[in-house]
Write a protein that holds these residues in place. Structure first.
Motif, short mmCIF file in Angstrom:
data_model
loop_
_atom_site.label_atom_id
_atom_site.label_comp_id
_atom_site.label_asym_id
_atom_site.label_seq_id
_atom_site.Cartn_x
_atom_site.Cartn_y
_atom_site.Cartn_z
N LEU A 150 -5.66 2.99 7.22
CA LEU A 150 -4.98 1.64 6.94
C LEU A 150 -3.42 2.09 7.61
O LEU A 150 -3.09 1.31 8.51
N PHE A 151 -2.92 3.18 7.11
CA PHE A 151 -1.67 3.65 7.31
C PHE A 151 -1.52 4.10 8.84
O PHE A 151 -0.70 3.84 9.74
N THR A 152 -2.70 4.92 9.10
CA THR A 152 -2.67 5.51 10.58
C THR A 152 -2.96 4.47 11.43
O THR A 152 -2.17 4.48 12.65
N ARG A 153 -3.75 3.58 11.39
CA ARG A 153 -4.10 2.50 12.32
C ARG A 153 -2.83 1.79 12.77
O ARG A 153 -2.55 1.20 13.68
N MET A 154 -2.09 1.25 11.64
CA MET A 154 -0.58 0.79 11.56
C MET A 154 0.36 1.42 12.55
O MET A 154 0.82 0.77 13.39
N VAL A 155 0.38 2.63 12.34
CA VAL A 155 1.42 3.33 13.08
C VAL A 155 1.05 3.56 14.37
O VAL A 155 1.88 3.48 15.26
N ASP A 156 -0.21 3.86 14.68
CA ASP A 156 -0.91 4.05 15.98
C ASP A 156 -1.21 2.67 16.76
O ASP A 156 -1.46 2.69 17.65
N HIS A 182 0.71 -1.12 -0.03
CA HIS A 182 0.06 0.08 0.04
C HIS A 182 0.85 1.29 0.06
O HIS A 182 0.40 2.20 -0.58
N ILE A 183 2.00 1.32 0.73
CA ILE A 183 2.98 2.16 0.48
C ILE A 183 3.37 2.53 -0.87
O ILE A 183 3.26 3.79 -1.28
N GLU A 184 3.58 1.75 -1.62
CA GLU A 184 4.00 1.81 -3.05
C GLU A 184 2.81 2.10 -3.90
O GLU A 184 3.09 3.53 -4.57
N MET A 185 1.59 2.20 -3.61
CA MET A 185 0.39 2.51 -4.43
C MET A 185 0.25 4.09 -4.06
O MET A 185 -0.25 4.67 -4.53
#
Length: 194
Positions: free
Chosen positions: A109-115, A88-91
């Motif tokens: 998706l990103f913020t939930r993974m980081v937090d 997902h980072i690449e997209m």
């Protein structure tokens, strides 16, 4: 414990463990994606095929579980991501490059993974509480490498078992550019930045 020396002894040892593994073991090892030890191991043992996201994610989940249940002996200053994170980072990076920074919205998706609010049962840790994050990265949907973000050194290190995917430094830098540019902005947009 004696390690069997011949291939046939190792196979016999594995099959003994494999056939005796309790059904209750299934929820601990194979709870991401694959639903049974048979489907999980068949690709690896019988077909000697490509490791799927399920294999990688299950292994990472086991590492996090080991960390959570052995707090006195295992460092607590690291976490991992799910395999989908790298893809997902690449997209998202492609969109991020063409969108003004004040208009770009990082997906949940990103913020939930980081937090670490993605799924509590998977034992992720907030990035603001760790020194390192281990990220499984799939190059060209053909090869897994391990990426490690080190917040103490502010580096991303790539561990790779196949030289052809990293022998050309320019190609490796190009493959890693989304991570090197996108992740700092993601951290700034979340509580992951200390």
């Amino acid at each position: 414990m004696t390690i069997p020396s011949s291939a046939s002894q190792r196979e016999e040892s594995f099959l003994t463990w494999y056939t005796r593994a309790a059904a209750s073991d299934t929820h601990d090892v194979y709870f991401i994606g694959s639903t049974s030890k048979d489907s999980f191991w068949r690709l690896v043992v019988e077909l000697r095929d490509w490791l799927t996201d399920d294999h990688v994610d299950s292994f990472l989940a086991l590492l996090r579980r080991h960390q959570a249940y052995r707090q006195s002996t295992v460092s607590q200053r690291w976490t991992t991501t799910h395999t989908f994170f790298g893809g997902h980072i690449e997209m998202a990076w492609k969109s991020w490059q063409t969108t003004p920074i004040d208009e770009f919205e990082f997906s949940g998706l990103f913020t939930r993974m980081v937090d670490a609010t993605y799924t509590s049962g998977l034992l992720y840790k907030p990035w603001g509480m760790v020194d390192q994050v281990f990220i499984p990265i799939n190059f060209e949907n053909a090869h897994w490498v391990a990426g490690i973000i080190d917040f103490r050194e502010w580096t991303i290190t790539v561990y790779n078992s196949e030289v052809s995917y990293s022998e050309n430094i320019e190609t490796l830098e190009q493959r890693m550019r989304p991570y090197m540019t996108f992740i700092p902005s993601l951290l700034e947009a979340t509580s992951g930045l200390r």
